[in-house]
Scaffold this motif. Sequence first.
Motif, PDB file in Angstrom:
ATOM      1  N   ASN A  85      -5.147  -0.247  -9.299  1.00 39.54           N
ATOM      2  CA  ASN A  85      -6.573  -0.483  -9.116  1.00 39.54           C
ATOM      3  C   ASN A  85      -6.814  -1.513  -8.005  1.00 39.54           C
TER       4      ASN A  85
ATOM      5  N   GLN B 122      -4.707  -2.214  -5.517  1.00 41.14           N
ATOM      6  CA  GLN B 122      -4.349  -1.567  -4.250  1.00 41.14           C
ATOM      7  C   GLN B 122      -5.476  -0.650  -3.785  1.00 41.14           C
ATOM      8  N   SER B 123      -6.054   0.055  -4.726  1.00 43.70           N
ATOM      9  CA  SER B 123      -7.154   0.958  -4.384  1.00 43.70           C
ATOM     10  C   SER B 123      -8.297   0.178  -3.735  1.00 43.70           C
ATOM     11  N   GLY B 124      -8.640  -0.958  -4.346  1.00 40.77           N
ATOM     12  CA  GLY B 124      -9.700  -1.797  -3.794  1.00 40.77           C
ATOM     13  C   GLY B 124      -9.343  -2.333  -2.417  1.00 40.77           C
TER      14      GLY B 124
ATOM     15  N   PHE C   7      -7.270  -1.050  -0.128  1.00 39.25           N
ATOM     16  CA  PHE C   7      -7.316  -0.017   0.916  1.00 39.25           C
ATOM     17  C   PHE C   7      -8.759   0.369   1.245  1.00 39.25           C
ATOM     18  N   LYS C   8      -9.605   0.373   0.236  1.00 39.34           N
ATOM     19  CA  LYS C   8     -11.020   0.659   0.492  1.00 39.34           C
ATOM     20  C   LYS C   8     -11.608  -0.428   1.395  1.00 39.34           C
TER      21      LYS C   8
ATOM     22  N   LEU D 217      -9.968  -2.314   3.596  1.00 36.89           N
ATOM     23  CA  LEU D 217      -9.470  -2.117   4.966  1.00 36.89           C
ATOM     24  C   LEU D 217     -10.289  -1.027   5.668  1.00 36.89           C
ATOM     25  N   TYR D 218     -10.562   0.027   4.921  1.00 37.59           N
ATOM     26  CA  TYR D 218     -11.328   1.141   5.468  1.00 37.59           C
ATOM     27  C   TYR D 218     -12.725   0.678   5.911  1.00 37.59           C
TER      28      TYR D 218
ATOM     29  N   ILE E  28     -12.457  -1.697   9.098  1.00 37.96           N
ATOM     30  CA  ILE E  28     -12.164  -1.068  10.391  1.00 37.96           C
ATOM     31  C   ILE E  28     -13.351  -0.215  10.856  1.00 37.96           C
TER      32      ILE E  28
END
Lengths: 226, 226
Positions: free
Chosen positions: B136, B138-140, B142-143, B145-146, B149
């Motif tokens: 959970n 990690q999911s947050g 990566f979101k 980072l998305y 950027i």
Amino acid sequence: MEHELIIPNEGFPFKLFQFEGKDGNYVRGKHWHRSIEIFAVFEGRLTFYVNEEKRFLQRGEFILLNSNEVHSILSPEPNKTIVLQIPLKLFENYYIGGNQFLLFTHQKREQDAEIMKLLKEMYDGVCQKEIGYEWNVQSGFFKLLYLLINFYRRQEIPKDLVRNHKKLDKLSMITSYIRDNYTKELSLEMLAEVFGYSPSYLSRMFQKYAKTNYKTYLQSVRLEYA
Amino acid sequence: MEHELIIPNEGFPFKLFQFEGKDGNYVRGKHWHRSIEIFAVFEGRLTFYVNEEKRFLQRGEFILLNSNEVHSILSPEPNKTIVLQIPLKLFENYYIGGNQFLLFTHQKREQDAEIMKLLKEMYDGVCQKEIGYEWNVQSGFFKLLYLLINFYRRQEIPKDLVRNHKKLDKLSMITSYIRDNYTKELSLEMLAEVFGYSPSYLSRMFQKYAKTNYKTYLQSVRLEYA
């Protein structure tokens, strides 16, 4: 009845693709693999046989196939189905009781709609490849793992399923050999000798764990690879 | 003015923790680091100086500090602030024009509230350690980072900032040496000799890029480590 290879795409720790039976008029015979697999139907419908049990999949539904769970697929009509293959090893922290695997439920959960949404977003992300899409796709994947482990994991594994899993792992080595040598003569006796089993034991393994017989299996491989 | 070390926690590719000035009565002098840093204030308030510019941070707001951006922090009152440190290298696919870095905006964006929410969820996840929390979190991440950027990246980098970034990288080697040897005598002349610069050039580097002078810097290190 092929033991599918799981090839991660683009550095992702999973494989995500459109179902190869999308055009309909497609049957995939009994098979199994270590990876956990999700089929999510967005248009049309599919029929699955999982452990001899028939299961209809309508638009908006998914099925979660466990590691080494024998299944076959009927896809008579065109459909839009996304397949996600997750290596079992990703769940190794959650293996149950010294076994090398874990089990997920086939039952409906409140989180089903969220799973469908995540799969759609991941698939669209991989197709559209917008800036930073890798991170968005990874984000969805990790959220999905989180939902699976919290809401779909079965807390107990029946003993016969543990046994089944191990036996199908062994059978996978043999079916892999068959696929590599299907053009040659391949009697049950020859195969038994290669792997150091008695022919009758090998025959029973196919019957009992893969729910098929050796001859049928060999024919299906020859048909598929012909 | 320390060049902070970024230690990932528990296998995560980032560091996430509560701000050390949370009890108030705290000042952190000018410093910089390669990692991108986010301070998110959930209770109380903070004052930052970023590139000589004063910036107030209220409850519900965050500040995004760029790689090698010189900043200092005033935390007079108790507060609840979460700090996220992201290694610059994670963004290497998005470095601009042959440079080894990229820049994010300091301006408000529609996605600010979503960033705050993700940081809160990540922090709660790491604290509570419920089943599957790593996924959970990690999911947050990566979101996040998305979102960074796509919505916070500056498309152009002024030339003087590129130069600044490089010079501060060089200065970081020197300040690291200072921190390792602060108990000894450390004149500007000795330091210049160790690194092969002239004393006047070294003096100018501190003044021009770190916006401080050598003596002040040395004192602040001695104070901090005493």
